[in-house]
Design an enzyme around this catalytic site. Structure first.
Site, PDB file in Angstrom:
ATOM      1  N   SER A  99       0.876  -1.173   0.000  1.00 18.93           N
ATOM      2  CA  SER A  99       0.000   0.000   0.000  1.00 18.93           C
ATOM      3  C   SER A  99       0.905   1.212   0.000  1.00 18.93           C
ATOM      4  O   SER A  99       1.340   1.671   1.044  1.00 18.93           O
ATOM      5  CB  SER A  99      -0.921  -0.005   1.221  1.00 18.93           C
ATOM      6  OG  SER A  99      -1.803   1.091   1.172  1.00 18.93           O
ATOM      7  N   CYS A 100       1.208   1.695  -1.172  1.00 16.50           N
ATOM      8  CA  CYS A 100       2.282   2.656  -1.366  1.00 16.50           C
ATOM      9  C   CYS A 100       1.736   4.065  -1.566  1.00 16.50           C
ATOM     10  O   CYS A 100       0.536   4.309  -1.499  1.00 16.50           O
ATOM     11  CB  CYS A 100       3.115   2.254  -2.580  1.00 16.50           C
ATOM     12  SG  CYS A 100       3.451   0.485  -2.694  1.00 16.50           S
ATOM     13  N   GLY A 101       2.616   5.011  -1.826  1.00 14.44           N
ATOM     14  CA  GLY A 101       2.245   6.359  -2.221  1.00 14.44           C
ATOM     15  C   GLY A 101       2.647   6.584  -3.659  1.00 14.44           C
ATOM     16  O   GLY A 101       3.745   6.199  -4.077  1.00 14.44           O
TER      17      GLY A 101
END
Length: 413
Positions: free
Chosen positions: A31-33
């Protein structure tokens, strides 16, 4: 207990020695940016790059920081090729009419033959190598964990074809490299090889990326767009080659259908040209597999935006179109909670898959600047100049066409 080894016709990655682990890659999640900054006017500016780097630094809470306080799961930027910077630094003379392709090469050790083999692959496509550049880096800003696996990083400067031909030739040259990689003729990893885009990525934390790569602080580095990505890998061993952006996209989320998608891509290999093989990397993440499939389409008659729409179609019935109806019978969706930023150097965009379970917010200013990302406030904008803002919903997209200087959303696409 041995690590899981998928049975596939795809090629493994030997960018660095594999770490033996009890982790099963089938259950990787992240769950990245992610996001992008782009001038819809196509005006290249250093500020576009600095805005993207600012956004990356502000996504630190969406990444993982190692115990040394400086290493991360991976961060990166994808932007236009810094032609003036590279030609000045290498002393290479090149006419304005001639395109400049750049390969970003991770070399695992000083004795590796990575650049020599890639040069042979490039020349086999009728292109010529102008120079091999040692990319300036400051390894002292890295943490111990990132430094322990850091490869040497090279730029391969290439020309020798028209602007219309060079991208496909570079793609085929890299595929040739990967076939040789399969047979253990070569080691190393080609992070990008293009005349339109270039990737700078590392395992440092986001705010340190421009310190690690002095190129990113050079005022002569101007670009009309920049993608950024902060990786958070909950169940996989971070590595330099797994940092994002990939070669066409930056991905936040999971592809829940990825094993079925990979199996179907394997089944299609008999119908695809040998020069495009290998299609997928066997131990790649779900992001890698999607990136490679988008890239296959984007180099064989589709734009990158069309490729994203084909593989991640919306689910809502009233968004049906002839385009979607046709492609529903061509390929299956890559489904899962995912937000993407993508580019091929002309189209720059962001999209959510049909589930819409990852955030992506955007703002457009009166002078044509478009900012999209996982958070609001990633780039400082004067509210008085913002003419349109919003958030992407399930299956929605926003695309900037840098050639036509237009911004498209959903139905217009």
């Amino acid at each position: 207990m041995d690590t899981y080894q998928p049975i596939s016709c795809c090629t493994p990655s030997r960018a660095q020695s594999p770490v033996r682990s009890l982790v099963d890659p089938r259950f990787e999640h992240d769950s990245c940016g992610v996001g992008f900054v782009a001038n819809s006017t196509a005006e290249a500016a250093h500020k576009v790059l600095t805005d993207a780097l600012t956004a990356l630094a502000r996504l630190a809470h969406r990444g993982a920081v190692a115990a040394d306080g400086k290493s991360s799961d991976g961060v990166g930027i994808m932007a236009a090729v810094p032609r003036a910077l590279l030609l000045t630094d290498t002393g290479v003379q090149l006419a304005d009419s001639e395109p400049l392709g750049v390969g970003v090469v991770f070399v695992p050790d000083p004795d590796a033959n990575t650049c020599a083999v890639l040069t042979a692959c490039v020349e086999a496509q009728g292109l010529r190598v102008l120079a091999i550049r040692d990319v300036p880096v400051r390894s002292d800003v890295l943490g111990e964990i990132a430094l322990s696996t850091m490869p040497a990083i090279k730029h391969l400067l290439v020309t020798g074809a028209s602007e219309a031909e060079i991208e496909r030739k570079l793609y085929l040259a890299r595929k040739d490299f990967e076939r040789r990689f399969e047979t253990s003729e070569v080691t190393g990893y080609v992070a990008s090889l293009s005349s339109k885009t270039i990737v700078y990525k590392s395992m440092c934390i986001g705010r340190l990326l421009p310190e690690f790569y002095p190129d990113l602080q050079d005022e002569s580095y101007i670009t009309p767009f920049a993608l950024f990505h902060q990786r958070y890998a909950t169940n996989t061993t971070p590595a330099w080659h797994r940092a994002q952006p990939g070669r066409t996209l930056a991905h936040n989320g999971e592809i829940n259908t990825v094993w079925g998608n990979r199996a179907r891509m394997d089944a299609r290999t008999s119908t695809l040209p040998a020069e495009c093989m290998p299609i997928l990397t066997a131990d790649g993440t779900d992001s890698t597999s999607l990136d490679e499939t988008v890239e296959l389409l984007a180099h064989n008659g589709r734009t990158v935006a069309e490729a994203i729409r084909i593989l991640l179609p919306p689910a809502v019935a009233n968004r049906e179109s002839d385009f979607l109806t046709y492609h529903r019978d061509v390929t299956e969706p890559w489904d899962g909670p995912a937000a993407l930023a993508f580019t091929d150097g002309r189209f720059v965009g962001a999209a959510l898959d049909r589930n819409g379970l990852r955030p992506c917010r955007f703002a457009i200013t009166e002078d044509g600047l478009v900012v999209a990302g996982s958070e609001t406030g990633l780039v400082d904008l004067d509210p008085e100049t913002v003419v349109h803002s919003g958030r992407l919903g399930p299956g929605q997209m926003i695309v900037v066409d840098l050639q036509e200087n237009k911004i498209y959303e959903n139905d217009k696409l």
